[in-house]
Design a protein around this motif. Structure first.
Motif, PDB file in Angstrom:
ATOM      1  N   ALA A   1      56.414 -33.111  18.326  1.00 27.11           N
ATOM      2  CA  ALA A   1      56.351 -32.048  17.318  1.00 27.11           C
ATOM      3  C   ALA A   1      56.868 -30.723  17.864  1.00 27.11           C
TER       4      ALA A   1
ATOM      5  N   LEU B   1      60.742 -30.356  17.990  1.00 31.70           N
ATOM      6  CA  LEU B   1      61.547 -30.626  16.802  1.00 31.70           C
ATOM      7  C   LEU B   1      62.469 -29.465  16.424  1.00 31.70           C
TER       8      LEU B   1
ATOM      9  N   GLN C   1      65.432 -29.143  18.933  1.00 29.14           N
ATOM     10  CA  GLN C   1      66.323 -30.297  18.824  1.00 29.14           C
ATOM     11  C   GLN C   1      67.169 -30.206  17.554  1.00 29.14           C
ATOM     12  N   TRP C   2      66.542 -29.843  16.442  1.00 25.18           N
ATOM     13  CA  TRP C   2      67.267 -29.775  15.175  1.00 25.18           C
ATOM     14  C   TRP C   2      68.342 -28.698  15.214  1.00 25.18           C
TER      15      TRP C   2
ATOM     16  N   THR D   1      62.782 -36.510  17.358  1.00 21.58           N
ATOM     17  CA  THR D   1      62.292 -35.989  16.080  1.00 21.58           C
ATOM     18  C   THR D   1      63.187 -34.911  15.493  1.00 21.58           C
ATOM     19  N   GLY D   2      64.097 -34.363  16.310  1.00 23.00           N
ATOM     20  CA  GLY D   2      64.980 -33.329  15.795  1.00 23.00           C
ATOM     21  C   GLY D   2      65.922 -33.796  14.711  1.00 23.00           C
TER      22      GLY D   2
ATOM     23  N   VAL E   1      53.652 -31.284  13.092  1.00 22.62           N
ATOM     24  CA  VAL E   1      54.969 -31.683  12.590  1.00 22.62           C
ATOM     25  C   VAL E   1      55.358 -30.824  11.395  1.00 22.62           C
TER      26      VAL E   1
END
Length: 448
Positions: free
Chosen positions: A75, A78, A81-82, A104-105, A173
């Motif tokens: 979490a 995220l 990474q995104w 998770t990204g 998240v």
């Protein structure tokens, strides 16, 4: 590493592949001929030193440990990474995206309608974690249910955990999604990879996984990467000792959970010091001197210890593999028809150990710090009764019956990208794609 191995396979089929990952893997990416894209420093933790990322993690146990690690490793990272994914998509032209299911990204992108994005394929190098009426929640290490009462138990436990002890993970998240301007997720963190990707390829075999009647048909078991691109590092000088006629027992803690070699390697060396076997230990990069010191300055006469050993040459000559339960090592053993003794306690290792015993290919010691007596008893049982070897050989044959996973993923990319080209995408127009018509001829494509 399975993703890099996949990248090599796609490269050999004509794709251009960019790998977004941590600096720890930069050399491996570049040596493979792939393009390296670094994660931002704020989310680039070293998975071989999780203590530095989550200080004090070893002091927390049970659900509290699971909650903290899920938040910290999935979490918390995220948003960063995104943003890295967004930057790549803005700077380059790609035809499709392949994401490790634990990355998770990709969640904000894969959750978009298919017509508004590029094709997204997931690959999962871990056991199936999706919730199901047929299994208990991942992490509780429960055998699959076979009765209506058992299925009711599974539903109740899943609801209790997601609404109670594990609720902070879902909150974390949603907070991470809100940070990047995305709405809250409508599915649990357990289930997201299985329902949001166009396809999810499980890098394992179905026979090593608990049956789930509610697993989506977009999920496919393709077996592990086949490691065809590994370069031999040669064999140690003692290699001829493998031909002594004694059973060979291999022991390893892998390359991640190996900071304390006293958890599995040292107890195994002590357990088998007086047995009529040859013990080959691999430290996964830790200094051999660490083992010597832990053993009081001297190794048993029947022990051979190296930082690394060539698995392709070693495992087919072994009788037993003692491991802490890393999924990659377990599947390498099964690929060699080798029975296992598993002592796993961290990350997903207890669940992997339970699956090994359930599938009939090994013994679960149900601890990550076995005593020499526990290891000795398990190894003796495996050597005296060939049922676990037959179980592992059965799984090996099932694994060998599958097509090359790179071929399966390559063909799926072609299918999805062709469909995406015909319908268009909301963000980018894919480059022209063409199927290879001969060796060396491939797609004019980019894959992130």
């Amino acid at each position: 590493m399975p993703v890099i191995e996949l990248g090599r396979g796609l490269l050999s089929r004509g794709a251009d592949v960019t790998v977004l990952t941590g600096r720890r893997y930069e050399d491996a990416v570049l040596r493979s001929g792939l393009t390296f894209a670094p994660l931002p420093a704020e989310v680039d933790y070293d998975d071989s030193d999780l203590e530095a990322w989550l200080p004090g993690r070893g002091a927390i146990k049970g659900l509290a440990a699971m909650r903290r690690e899920m938040i910290g490793m999935f979490a918390r990272v995220l948003p960063g990474q995104w943003r890295a994914v967004q930057a790549l998509l803005a700077a380059h032209r790609f035809d499709g995206i392949i994401g490790d299911a634990t990355f998770t990204g990709l969640a904000p992108y894969s959750s978009r309608p298919a017509a508004e994005r590029l094709p997204v394929i997931g690959v999962s190098p871990i056991p199936v974690v999706m919730t199901s009426v047929d299994t208990g929640p991942f992490g509780l290490v429960l055998a699959p249910a076979k009765t209506a009462v058992g299925r009711l138990r599974n539903r109740a436990l899943t609801s209790f955990l997601l609404r109670g002890p594990l609720r902070p993970i879902g909150i974390a998240v949603d907070e991470a999604l809100a940070e990047v301007g995305e709405p809250p997720t409508t599915v649990s963190f357990y289930d997201h990879p299985y329902v949001s990707y166009d396809r999810l390829f499980q890098l394992s075999i179905a026979e090593l996984e608990y049956p789930r009647r509610d697993l989506p048909d977009t999920v496919r078991f393709v077996g592990p990467m086949r490691h065809r691109h590994r370069v031999s590092t040669g064999v140690p000088g003692w290699w001829a000792d493998l031909d002594s006629g004694r059973p060979v027992v291999h022991v390893s803690q892998g390359t991640m959970d190996n900071r304390d070699l006293g958890r599995v390697i040292v107890p195994t060396l002590r357990a088998l010091a007086d047995e009529d076997v040859l013990v080959v230990a691999a430290t996964g990069g830790r200094p051999v001197d660490d083992v010597v010191r832990a053993m009081g300055g001297r190794l048993p006469a029947n022990a051979r210890v190296e930082e690394y050993v060539p698995y392709d040459e070693l495992l087919p000559r072994c009788a037993v593999f003692v491991t802490n339960g890393g999924f990659g090592g377990v599947q390498r053993a099964i690929a060699a028809g080798l029975p296992l003794v598993v002592a796993g306690a961290t990350e997903d290792k207890p669940e992997i150990a339970a699956r090994v015993q359930w599938a009939g290919c090994g013994i679960d010691l149900r601890t990550g710090t076995p005593t020499p007596e526990q290891v000795r008893g398990a190894v003796r049982r495996v050597l005296a009764d060939d049922r676990t070897r037959r179980g592992s050989e059965f799984l090996r044959d099932r694994m060998n019956a599958l097509p090359d996973p790179v071929d399966v993923i390559w063909d799926t990319l072609a299918e999805l990208t062709t469909a995406g080209s015909s319908r268009g995408t909301g963000q980018q127009e894919p480059t022209a794609m063409r199927r290879p018509i001969g060796p060396g001829e491939g797609w004019d494509s980019g894959l992130a």
